[in-house]
Scaffold this motif. Structure first.
Motif, mmCIF file in Angstrom:
data_model
loop_
_atom_site.group_PDB
_atom_site.id
_atom_site.type_symbol
_atom_site.label_atom_id
_atom_site.label_comp_id
_atom_site.label_asym_id
_atom_site.label_seq_id
_atom_site.Cartn_x
_atom_site.Cartn_y
_atom_site.Cartn_z
ATOM 1 N N SER A 88 -8.735 99.736 70.654
ATOM 2 C CA SER A 88 -8.187 98.808 69.682
ATOM 3 C C SER A 88 -8.118 97.398 70.278
ATOM 4 O O SER A 88 -8.346 96.404 69.587
ATOM 5 C CB SER A 88 -6.797 99.291 69.277
ATOM 6 N N VAL A 89 -7.833 97.333 71.564
ATOM 7 C CA VAL A 89 -7.815 96.039 72.269
ATOM 8 C C VAL A 89 -9.200 95.406 72.219
ATOM 9 O O VAL A 89 -9.353 94.218 71.924
ATOM 10 C CB VAL A 89 -7.356 96.228 73.727
ATOM 11 N N LEU A 134 -11.619 96.014 70.083
ATOM 12 C CA LEU A 134 -11.943 95.681 68.692
ATOM 13 C C LEU A 134 -11.331 94.338 68.297
ATOM 14 O O LEU A 134 -12.036 93.427 67.842
ATOM 15 C CB LEU A 134 -11.427 96.805 67.782
ATOM 16 N N ALA A 135 -10.015 94.198 68.489
ATOM 17 C CA ALA A 135 -9.351 92.970 68.060
ATOM 18 C C ALA A 135 -9.791 91.793 68.918
ATOM 19 O O ALA A 135 -9.861 90.655 68.444
ATOM 20 C CB ALA A 135 -7.830 93.144 68.122
#
Lengths: 304, 304, 304, 304, 304
Positions: free
Chosen positions: C192-193, C195-196
C-alpha cells in the motif's frame, strides 16, 4: 571535541587552540615564503615570457570550491551519522534497561545485566579507537565473559550474544513471555545496528581518489596563485595569497579530520564523555550508589 | 577499495596508485599535446580571425562544475547506499543468528543454518559481480539446496526461501512459537531488503543522458580551453590547461567508477572482505573451531 | 531506460541514441542560425548603439546554473524515489510470498495468491502509464475479481483488499494465527505504501512555476548570449553559443524527462522489465513450470 | 496546484496563468522604469562622480544565487514533506480500513467507522486552511462526536480518539484480539504522525530572518543593478536589468509560495482533490453505492 | 520564534525587529567607517604602492559563499531536526495517552499518568534551556517522584522510568496483557528517542573549526573588500561594501543562532508554546475541565 561557550565575534578571530590553524600553519607559511619569492623574482621570470593571469584561476577556484564543498559535505555526513549512531546507542541502552527493570523488577542479577550494557559501550568505543580493552572491560565483565569477548574478532558482538543469552535464560525459566523476550531482543538488534554502523564508518573511508584529487588541485592551485596575483597586486600578493590559501587549505584539512570521527583530534567525537554519561545514566536507573564523576571539558575546552 | 593510512599532505601529492590518474593519463597527455599545438600555431590561425577569450569559458566552467558536482553527488550516493546495504546485511545476519542461537540453543542443525546465512552473503556478492557461483556455494549448501538455488533466476532469493523453510519446520514441530517465528522472519525480510536494494543499484544506472551530457561538455570544454587561454598565458597555456582539465576530467572519471560500486576497481566496495568478516563473525558466534583467516589489504593498499 | 555497457570515453562523445540531443536538436540549430545572423548584422545594429557585454551574462549564467542544478536535483529525486518504490514492491512481494508459502506450505490455492500478487504489480504499472488493463489482468484474476478491480477508482487498491480477504479467510478457518495474520498484513501495508507513493509522484508534479521560470530564463539567456559574445569572439560566436546553450538546454530537457519517471521515454524507468522479473521470481518461488522469458534491452540498449 | 499537460517548449515561454509573473509584475515594471531613469540621468550623476561597475555585483550576484538556492531548497522540502504526509494519510487510511474490513467483515457499523476516517481527512484539511469545519463534518459525524471534536483545541486529534474508542469497544467485546487491536492502533498512530507533521509545517515557518535577509539583498541588488550595468550596456540596460531581476525575484516569490504548502495559491497542494480521492476510495472499499464525483482541474489547469 | 503574518514585499525591507540586523549593526557600522577611511586615505597609501583589485576577491567571494551555504545548511538541519523531534514528542504523547485511555478507560489514576507525560515535556524543555525545574515540575509530580527525578543526572529519563513502572504495575495486576504493555512501551521508547535526540543536538555543536574558519574568512574578506572596491567605485565604496558585508555577515550570524535551536533568541524554537499546546491537548483528551490558556505571539510577533 571543542566545547566553547558562545563568544564575541571579535574574539573568535584570534582563537588559536581548536582551529585547524596549528595543523596547517607550516603550509601557509611556505605559501607566504613562496609568494615573497614570486614578488622578488618577478622582473627576472617575466623577462623570460613566463606570465599568468587571474582569469583561468577564477574558473579553477570556483570548480575547486564546489568540489571541496561536496567533499566537506560527505565528510560532515559521516561525522553526523557517527554521532547519531552513538545517540541511538544511548536510546537503546536506556530503553532496554527500562524494559528489563520494569519487567523483572526483583531480579537479583540486574546489576550484572547493567554492567553488560556498560561494557558494550566501552568495548565499542575502544574498538573504534583501536585501544587495548581487556583491562577496562574486566571492571564490568565476569572472567568467563571477558575471555569469550577477547577471543572474538568482534568483542562487542560477543557481548551482545551474552546479553541475548541472559534474556533467553529468563525466557526459558518462564520469567519472560515470548512477547517481552521479542521486545527486549529488538533493543539488542538496535545495538547491533549501532555496532555495524560504527564499524562501517571506521572501515570504509570516503573514496581515496576524492581525497587525492582535491588535495592535488588545492595545493597546485595555491602554489600557482601567487604567480597569477602578482601582476595585479604586487607587494600585496603574499597577504591575499595566504588569505585565499587559508580558506581552501583549512577546509581541506578539516574535512580530513571529520572523515574519521572516532579519533581523538580536536574535531572528533567525545566518545569518552558519551560512554561516561551512559554509564552514569544506567547506574542511576538501577539505583546504585557508586556513580562515577561526570567528565567535563578541560582547560582548553577539549572533551575526548 | 584503497585503504591507506593517513599520510603527510606533501606525500599525497605524488601518490600514483589508487588515484584515477592512471586511467585518465592519456586524455591529459592529449590535452597537453593539443595545447602545445595551439601555442605553436597561434600566429597562423589568429591571422584567420579565429579568436577565443576566457569570459565565455568562465560561464561554461561554472555551469559544468555545478552539474558535475550534482552528478558526483548522485554517484557517491549510490556508493554510500550500497555500503549501507552491506552493513545492514551484517546487522541482519548477526541478529538473526543471535536470535536463533538464543532461542534454539541445543538444536543440532545450527551449523547448517549458519552456512545458509554465509552462502547468502557470498551468493549476493557473486551475483552482483557476475561471477560463477556453484563451486563456492557448494562449500556451504547441501547438493539439493545448491541445485534449487542455481536453477533460480535469483539464487540469493531462493536461499532466503530455504532459510524460511528451515525456521518454518521448527515452528511446525512446536520449537518456535508464532511470535518468535514472526521475529526471525523479520530478519529474513531485512535480508530481502538488502538483496533487492543491491539488485536495484546494479540494474538501474544513473540516467544515461547525465553521463552523456557531462561527458560531452567536459571534453569539449577541455578541448577548446587552450584556444581561450593562449591569448593571456602564451607559453604557460599547456600547464594551466592540463591543471584545469585534470580537475574536471578526474572527477568525471571518478564519478563513473563510483556509479557501479560493486565492481573490482580501485574505488569500489571490498565485498570480498565484507563477506569474509561476516563469515568469521557467524562461525565464531556458533563457537566453531575452523575459522578462515581475515582478508587484509595487499601491498598497494588494495582490498577487493 | 538505456542500459549501455561501459564504453571508451572517446566513443561516448559521438553517441546519438539515448541522449536528449535528438529532442533538442531543433532548438540548438535555431540558436546556431540566430548566432550567424547576429554575426552578419553586427555592423548594422552596433551603428544603432545596441551593445551587450559578457559581464551581466556571467552573473545570470551562474544564477541559472545554480537554479537549474536545484531543479535537476528535485527531478532526479523523483526518479530515484520512484525506482526505490518499485524496489520495495519487489521486497514486499517476495517476503509476502515467502511467508505465505512457509506458513501454509500445503495450501492448494497458493497459485491463486501468487497471481494476485503478480496482478497487483502489472495493474500498478499500467495505471501509472495510463494503459488499458482489463485484457492483461484477466490472465491473473478470476472474472469476479477482475470486475471488482475494474469497477474501482483504484484497481490496485482493490486487488490489495482481495489479497487481504484471502488471508482473512485463512485466519477465520484457523489456519493462520492472529500473529501471523498480522505479520502478513504488514506486507500488504508495505504494498500500500508503494501504491500511494507512486500515485503521489504521478499526480504531483514539481511546482509548475519552477519549470516555467527556468524555461524562460534559460531560453532568454540562450537567445541573448550571441549578442553578448559577438563582440569578443566574432566568427567563433555560433560555435561557443551552441556549446553553452547545449549545456543549459540539455539539462533542462533531461530534468523534464526525469520529472515523470513512469513514462516510456529514453530516461524513464523500465517498469515492463521490473514487472517481468517480479513475475518470474514469484512463479519460481511457487515452483511452477511455465515461466515467462526474461525481458532484455533491444538493439538500441532500450529497456521499457 | 497547476496540472498542465506537457507542452511544446516554445509555448511555455508565453504562459501567463500559473506562473508567479502575475504576482511580481509590478516589481519588474518598477525595475524597468528605474532602469530607464538611470539611463536618462546618467550624464548628470556621472558628472557628480557617482559610478558603479559590474565587478562587485558579480560577487554579490553569485552569493545571493547560492543563498537563494539554499532557501528554495528549504521551502521546497517543506512542500515535498507536506505532500508526503498526505500520501501517508492515504496509505494509513486504506490500510486501516482494509484491516478493519478483513477482520470484522460482518460488523454493521463499518459505515460509521469509514465516515470517521473521512471526517479525519477533511478536518485536517480545513484546520490547515483555517476554514470553518462544523458544517462539513456534520455530514460524517454523529452530533455527539461533532460536539466533542469542535470543543477540542485539535478536532482531528479528538476524532482519532473516537476511532480508538470504536476499536477498543470491539476489543472489550471480544471481537478483536489484543494482537489485532494493537495492529489497528498502529494505523491510528500513523495518522497521528500525519496530523502532528502537518501542524508542525503549518506552525513553524522557515526562520523569519532567512526570508528577511534574502528579501533585502535581492531587492537592493536589483535596485542597484541598473547603475552598474548602464556603463557597459547603455540603452540595453532596462532589458538586461529586468531579465536578471526576473530570475532572482521570481525564485524569491516562488519560495514564499512553497513555504506555506497548505494554502490555496497556484503552487500549493490540492488538498481538496486529495480528500476527495480518499473519500471515493474508502467508500468504494466499503462497497457503498453513493460515491461523490471526482474533482478535476478547472479550465486554467488549477486544482485546489 | 518570530511568527509574522505574510506582508507586502516592500514593507519587509524596512522590518527591524526579528532580523539579525540588530545583532550585527555594530559590525556593519564599523565596516562603513573603515570604508570611508579607505576612500579618504586612498591617495596616501596608493603612493606607497599598496594596491588591491577585485579579481582575487571574486574567487574568494565565491568560495566563501559556497562554504557559508554549506554551514547554513548544517545549522538549519539542526534546527529542522530539533523541531521534528518535538513534533515526534507531540505524536508519541498523544498516541500513548490515546492507547492508555482506550485500554484502561476506567482507571482512576489516568490523571496521574497524564501529568507524568506533561512533566516529561516541561522537564525536557527546561533541561535544554538549562532552567531550574523543581518548582514547575512540582505541579505535575508527586513529592517522591519529584525527588527521584531531581536526584538524577537526566531527570527526563527518570520520569520515563516512572511512567514505565506505572504501566508495569498494571501489567503485573493483570490489567494489561503483554501485547498491550509491549505496545505502550514502544511509545515510551519513542519518547526516549526524542530525549536522546535533543540531548545530542544540545551537546554536540557543529565542529568548532567550521565556525572559526568561516568567521575568520568572512571578516577578513569584509575588512579588505573596501580596499579592493575603492579603485573602481571611489565615493560609492562604503555603500557597496556594506551591502556585500551585510549579505555575508547576516548569514553567518543567522547560522550561529540556528545552530542552537533550543535557546530563546528570535530564531529559536518556541518550546514554551509547544509544551503549552501539548499540555492543553493531553488534558482535553482526559476530559479535564481546568485547561491552561493558549500561548500566543507577543506584540513583536515573538513566541518563546
Amino acid at each position: 571535541m571543542i566545547v566553547r561557550p558562545q563568544q564575541h565575534w571579535l574574539r573568535l578571530i584570534f582563537v588559536w587552540h581548536g582551529s585547524v590553524l596549528s595543523k596547517i600553519f607550516t603550509r601557509l607559511f611556505l605559501n607566504f615564503l613562496l609568494s615573497i619569492a614570486v614578488v622578488l623574482t618577478l622582473p627576472w621570470y617575466s623577462s623570460l615570457g613566463f606570465k599568468l593571469t587571474v582569469a583561468p584561476f577564477s574558473i579553477l577556484g570556483v570548480a575547486i570550491a564546489i568540489f571541496l564543498g561536496f567533499r566537506n559535505n560527505a565528510c560532515y555526513s559521516r561525522y553526523v551519522e557517527a554521532r547519531q549512531l552513538w545517540g541511538q546507542l544511548m536510546i537503546a541502552s536506556r530503553s532496554l534497561f527500562r524494559e528489563v527493570k520494569n519487567t523483572l523488577p526483583d531480579d537479583p542479577h540486574l546489576g550484572e545485566f547493567v554492567r553488560l550494557q556498560i561494557a558494550f559501550a566501552h568495548c565499542l568505543r575502544m574498538t573504534l579507537r583501536r585501544q587495548p580493552q581487556a583491562e577496562r572491560l574486566s571492571h564490568y565483565l565476569s572472567a568467563e565473559h571477558l575471555r569469550a569477548a577477547m577471543d572474538s574478532q568482534s568483542p562487542a558482538n560477543r557481548i551482545l550474544l551474552i546479553m541475548g543469552e541472559w534474556l533467553a535464560v529468563h525466557r526459558r525459566e518462564g520469567q519472560l513471555s515470548d512477547i517481552l523476550f521479542h521486545s527486549l531482543n529488538n533493543r539488542l538488534n538496535d545495538m547491533s545496528v549501532v555496532l555495524a554502523g560504527c564499524e562501517r564508518i571506521a572501515n570504509t573511508p570516503v573514496p581515496f581518489a576524492y581525497t587525492l584529487i582535491l588535495h592535488r588541485t588545492v595545493y597546485l592551485f595555491c602554489i600557482m596563485l601567487p604567480f597569477a596575483l602578482v601582476g595585479d597586486l604586487h607587494y600585496m600578493t603574499p597577504f591575499i595569497s595566504v588569505l585565499v590559501s587559508y580558506t581552501f587549505i583549512a577546509l581541506d584539512a578539516l574535512a580530513e579530520e571529520l572523515e574519521e570521527p572516532f579519533g581523538i583530534e580536536n574535531n572528533d567525537l567525545p566518545l569518552d564523555a558519551i560512554c561516561n554519561a551512559m554509564e552514569i545514566d544506567l547506574l542511576q536507573m538501577n539505583d546504585e550508589s557508586e556513580i562515577p564523576a561526570r567528565l567535563l571539558p578541560d582547560r582548553r575546552y577539549q572533551l575526548t
